[in-house]
Scaffold this motif. Structure first.
Motif, PDB file in Angstrom:
ATOM      1  N   GLY A 320       0.762  -1.241   0.000  1.00 28.87           N
ATOM      2  CA  GLY A 320       0.000   0.000   0.000  1.00 28.87           C
ATOM      3  C   GLY A 320       0.793   1.291   0.000  1.00 28.87           C
ATOM      4  N   SER A 321       2.107   1.221   0.198  1.00 23.60           N
ATOM      5  CA  SER A 321       2.909   2.441   0.264  1.00 23.60           C
ATOM      6  C   SER A 321       4.369   2.080   0.040  1.00 23.60           C
ATOM      7  N   PRO A 322       5.136   2.920  -0.646  1.00 23.48           N
ATOM      8  CA  PRO A 322       6.565   2.633  -0.852  1.00 23.48           C
ATOM      9  C   PRO A 322       7.365   2.571   0.439  1.00 23.48           C
ATOM     10  N   SER A 323       6.848   3.165   1.513  1.00 22.49           N
ATOM     11  CA  SER A 323       7.595   3.206   2.776  1.00 22.49           C
ATOM     12  C   SER A 323       7.142   2.143   3.776  1.00 22.49           C
ATOM     13  N   ALA A 324       6.265   1.236   3.370  1.00 22.26           N
ATOM     14  CA  ALA A 324       5.742   0.226   4.287  1.00 22.26           C
ATOM     15  C   ALA A 324       6.656  -1.003   4.346  1.00 22.26           C
ATOM     16  N   PHE A 325       6.512  -1.756   5.419  1.00 23.07           N
ATOM     17  CA  PHE A 325       7.160  -3.056   5.541  1.00 23.07           C
ATOM     18  C   PHE A 325       6.227  -3.970   6.319  1.00 23.07           C
ATOM     19  N   GLY A 326       6.385  -5.264   6.160  1.00 25.78           N
ATOM     20  CA  GLY A 326       5.523  -6.208   6.867  1.00 25.78           C
ATOM     21  C   GLY A 326       5.623  -7.585   6.264  1.00 25.78           C
ATOM     22  N   HIS A 327       4.502  -8.298   6.234  1.00 24.37           N
ATOM     23  CA  HIS A 327       4.474  -9.591   5.547  1.00 24.37           C
ATOM     24  C   HIS A 327       3.041 -10.114   5.447  1.00 24.37           C
ATOM     25  N   PRO A 328       2.646 -10.544   4.244  1.00 23.90           N
ATOM     26  CA  PRO A 328       1.373 -11.230   4.089  1.00 23.90           C
ATOM     27  C   PRO A 328       1.557 -12.736   4.263  1.00 23.90           C
ATOM     28  N   GLY A 329       0.436 -13.459   4.265  1.00 24.73           N
ATOM     29  CA  GLY A 329       0.480 -14.912   4.345  1.00 24.73           C
ATOM     30  C   GLY A 329      -0.451 -15.532   3.337  1.00 24.73           C
ATOM     31  N   ILE A 330      -0.210 -16.789   3.013  1.00 27.23           N
ATOM     32  CA  ILE A 330      -0.991 -17.487   2.003  1.00 27.23           C
ATOM     33  C   ILE A 330      -2.468 -17.596   2.395  1.00 27.23           C
ATOM     34  N   GLY A 331      -2.745 -17.522   3.694  1.00 27.65           N
ATOM     35  CA  GLY A 331      -4.127 -17.587   4.145  1.00 27.65           C
ATOM     36  C   GLY A 331      -4.878 -16.279   4.035  1.00 27.65           C
ATOM     37  N   GLY A 332      -4.196 -15.205   3.607  1.00 23.60           N
ATOM     38  CA  GLY A 332      -4.839 -13.902   3.486  1.00 23.60           C
ATOM     39  C   GLY A 332      -4.467 -12.940   4.597  1.00 23.60           C
ATOM     40  N   ALA A 333      -3.746 -13.421   5.616  1.00 22.54           N
ATOM     41  CA  ALA A 333      -3.325 -12.533   6.703  1.00 22.54           C
ATOM     42  C   ALA A 333      -2.367 -11.469   6.182  1.00 22.54           C
ATOM     43  N   LEU A 334      -2.430 -10.301   6.810  1.00 23.59           N
ATOM     44  CA  LEU A 334      -1.522  -9.216   6.446  1.00 23.59           C
ATOM     45  C   LEU A 334      -1.194  -8.419   7.701  1.00 23.59           C
ATOM     46  N   GLY A 335       0.092  -8.228   7.936  1.00 18.32           N
ATOM     47  CA  GLY A 335       0.544  -7.334   8.990  1.00 18.32           C
ATOM     48  C   GLY A 335       1.570  -6.385   8.408  1.00 18.32           C
ATOM     49  N   LEU A 336       1.463  -5.104   8.731  1.00 22.37           N
ATOM     50  CA  LEU A 336       2.416  -4.143   8.170  1.00 22.37           C
ATOM     51  C   LEU A 336       2.504  -2.902   9.033  1.00 22.37           C
ATOM     52  N   ALA A 337       3.557  -2.160   8.797  1.00 22.91           N
ATOM     53  CA  ALA A 337       3.742  -0.838   9.397  1.00 22.91           C
ATOM     54  C   ALA A 337       4.288   0.096   8.335  1.00 22.91           C
ATOM     55  N   ASP A 338       4.016   1.372   8.519  1.00 22.42           N
ATOM     56  CA  ASP A 338       4.493   2.397   7.590  1.00 22.42           C
ATOM     57  C   ASP A 338       4.985   3.582   8.419  1.00 22.42           C
ATOM     58  N   PRO A 339       6.293   3.677   8.639  1.00 21.75           N
ATOM     59  CA  PRO A 339       6.816   4.767   9.483  1.00 21.75           C
ATOM     60  C   PRO A 339       6.460   6.156   8.960  1.00 21.75           C
ATOM     61  N   ARG A 340       6.458   6.340   7.661  1.00 23.07           N
ATOM     62  CA  ARG A 340       6.182   7.667   7.107  1.00 23.07           C
ATOM     63  C   ARG A 340       4.771   8.138   7.453  1.00 23.07           C
ATOM     64  N   ARG A 341       3.815   7.220   7.432  1.00 23.36           N
ATOM     65  CA  ARG A 341       2.424   7.594   7.707  1.00 23.36           C
ATOM     66  C   ARG A 341       1.995   7.264   9.140  1.00 23.36           C
ATOM     67  N   GLY A 342       2.916   6.727   9.937  1.00 17.36           N
ATOM     68  CA  GLY A 342       2.563   6.405  11.313  1.00 17.36           C
ATOM     69  C   GLY A 342       1.486   5.352  11.415  1.00 17.36           C
ATOM     70  N   LEU A 343       1.520   4.371  10.526  1.00 21.69           N
ATOM     71  CA  LEU A 343       0.437   3.401  10.388  1.00 21.69           C
ATOM     72  C   LEU A 343       0.892   1.996  10.772  1.00 21.69           C
ATOM     73  N   ALA A 344       0.045   1.280  11.491  1.00 21.64           N
ATOM     74  CA  ALA A 344       0.225  -0.147  11.715  1.00 21.64           C
ATOM     75  C   ALA A 344      -1.115  -0.820  11.464  1.00 21.64           C
ATOM     76  N   LEU A 345      -1.095  -1.943  10.742  1.00 18.90           N
ATOM     77  CA  LEU A 345      -2.343  -2.580  10.310  1.00 18.90           C
ATOM     78  C   LEU A 345      -2.213  -4.086  10.377  1.00 18.90           C
ATOM     79  N   ALA A 346      -3.287  -4.738  10.792  1.00 25.79           N
ATOM     80  CA  ALA A 346      -3.381  -6.192  10.724  1.00 25.79           C
ATOM     81  C   ALA A 346      -4.757  -6.564  10.213  1.00 25.79           C
ATOM     82  N   PHE A 347      -4.783  -7.497   9.290  1.00 23.47           N
ATOM     83  CA  PHE A 347      -6.022  -8.022   8.710  1.00 23.47           C
ATOM     84  C   PHE A 347      -5.920  -9.541   8.727  1.00 23.47           C
ATOM     85  N   LEU A 348      -6.863 -10.197   9.404  1.00 30.03           N
ATOM     86  CA  LEU A 348      -6.862 -11.657   9.491  1.00 30.03           C
ATOM     87  C   LEU A 348      -8.203 -12.188   9.026  1.00 30.03           C
ATOM     88  N   PRO A 349      -8.277 -12.724   7.806  1.00 31.06           N
ATOM     89  CA  PRO A 349      -9.521 -13.297   7.312  1.00 31.06           C
ATOM     90  C   PRO A 349      -9.608 -14.791   7.615  1.00 31.06           C
TER      91      PRO A 349
END
Length: 375
Positions: A320-349
């Motif tokens: 979602g952003s050039p400054s983000a880092f994290g890791h998705p998973g084959i099950g659809g999980a996603l965890g990430l952070a973006d220092p530039r936007r001060g964002l942390a996100l987790a999505f677990l389907p």
């Protein structure tokens, strides 16, 4: 047609994300999901749909690698691990057969070419960890460093053995003792104690093109097949394999971390510079997420990019952003952070995507976030 019931709250201004989450929950085959977002240190989104709730724990597949990478960053911040040092300094046997100059950073950024041993290994050896680590240490370089080659399962075995050589314990113990217990996070490597996590179900509809691509690129003998199955040791579909008791009690930092949505988002939030209880210094974080390798992945067949264990934005990893880092998973999980936007996100389907490298739910959510806080 009504979809799964939506529960939870969003902060003022975050309605577009709630609408995006609701749209996802109305997609055919969706059973439930959790979404938690922290922005500038405050909870902005805490939403749950269907069978998913705040306390729902589930296996996050390769999103586990982001959790493990955070543990390694903590060790680096404590001065116990140096990303720029040769792995063989900590693990002498690893240096055999031309691997003596492979650095910790190269190992963690999927450049060591150790996607599976040349000799067949058993599932028991994979689950035990140590026999597989010994087999990988005895391997020759399959490819020279310089291009990524996604270590789907063996990355966790290698990282775990590196941690054992540094601390005398396992990576999951670092997670528990240095991160989760002090900060009350519900994350673990596997589930050695307690009830099994909520299952993740296979996609109900898989497009013909995805089926054909999988048949070609993941057929037996290909690098993708070798990496995903450890050369045939894992012979079940991922959503079936991770439910097995022997898998859930194993130590597989690349694949079987178990987390709640809220805890995964909080972990990433604590990596950000503005965190009140930052896990690592800004200097260590920059070293951990600095691009170490990028290019056409020898395993995935498309461009990927990595820091020291963290996935970085690329065609393979839509963050979602050039400054983000994290890791998705084959099950659809996603965890990430973006220092530039001060964002942390987790999505677990609770349901898997048809194509793990192109989950439309991630795109929908990340586009909605960009509407709120900018790209």
């Amino acid at each position: 047609m009504a979809g799964p019931a939506i529960r939870g709250d969003v902060a003022p201004g975050w309605r577009p994300v709630r609408e995006a989450f609701t749209a996802i929950m109305h997609r055919p085959g969706e059973l439930g999901a959790g979404l938690h977002i922290v922005h500038r240190g405050a909870t902005a989104v805490d939403l749950y749909g269907g069978s998913h709730g705040p306390d729902t724990r589930q296996v996050i597949f390769s999103a586990s690698k982001g959790v493990a990478a955070a543990c390694l960053a903590v060790l680096a911040d404590r001065g116990e691990l140096d990303f720029e040092t040769a792995v063989a300094r900590y693990w002498p046997e690893f240096g055999r057969h031309g691997k003596s100059q492979i650095t910790v950073a190269q190992l963690l950024s999927h450049q060591a070419g150790l996607i599976a041993p040349a000799r067949p290994v058993t599932l028991a050896e994979v689950l035990d960890g140590r026999p597989l680590a010994d087999a990988l240490a005895d391997e020759r370089l399959r490819w020279p460093p310089g291009r990524p080659a996604y270590h789907a399962v063996t990355w966790g075995t290698l990282a775990d053995e590196l941690v054992r050589r540094v601390t005398g314990g396992r990576l999951g113990e670092v997670l528990t003792e240095l991160i989760c217990r002090p900060h009350d996070l519900a994350i673990s490597i596997g589930t050695p104690d307690g009830p099994p996590p909520a299952p993740v179900h296979a996609a109900t509809r898989v497009p013909l093109l995805v089926r054909l691509t999988t048949t070609i690129y993941a057929r037996p003998g290909t690098p993708l097949w070798q990496a995903m199955t450890v050369r045939g040791a894992i012979d079940e579909a991922p959503e079936v394999w991770v439910r097995r008791p022997q898998t859930l009690t194993a130590h597989l930092p690349a694949a079987n971390a178990v987390a709640t949505t809220r805890s995964l988002a909080r972990l990433y939030a604590m990596l950000l510079p503005e965190a009140g209880t930052a896990l690592v210094s800004g200097r260590t974080l920059r070293a951990a997420v600095r691009p170490r390798v990028a290019g056409r992945d020898r395993v995935l067949g498309i461009a990927s990019a990595f820091g020291c264990g963290f996935a970085l934005p690329s065609r393979a990893w839509r963050l979602g952003s050039p400054s983000a880092f994290g890791h998705p998973g084959i099950g659809g999980a996603l965890g990430l952070a973006d220092p530039r936007r001060g964002l942390a996100l987790a999505f677990l389907p609770r349901s898997m995507p048809a194509d793990a490298l192109d989950d439309p739910r991630h795109r929908i959510l990340l586009e909605a976030v960009a509407k709120v806080i900018g790209p």
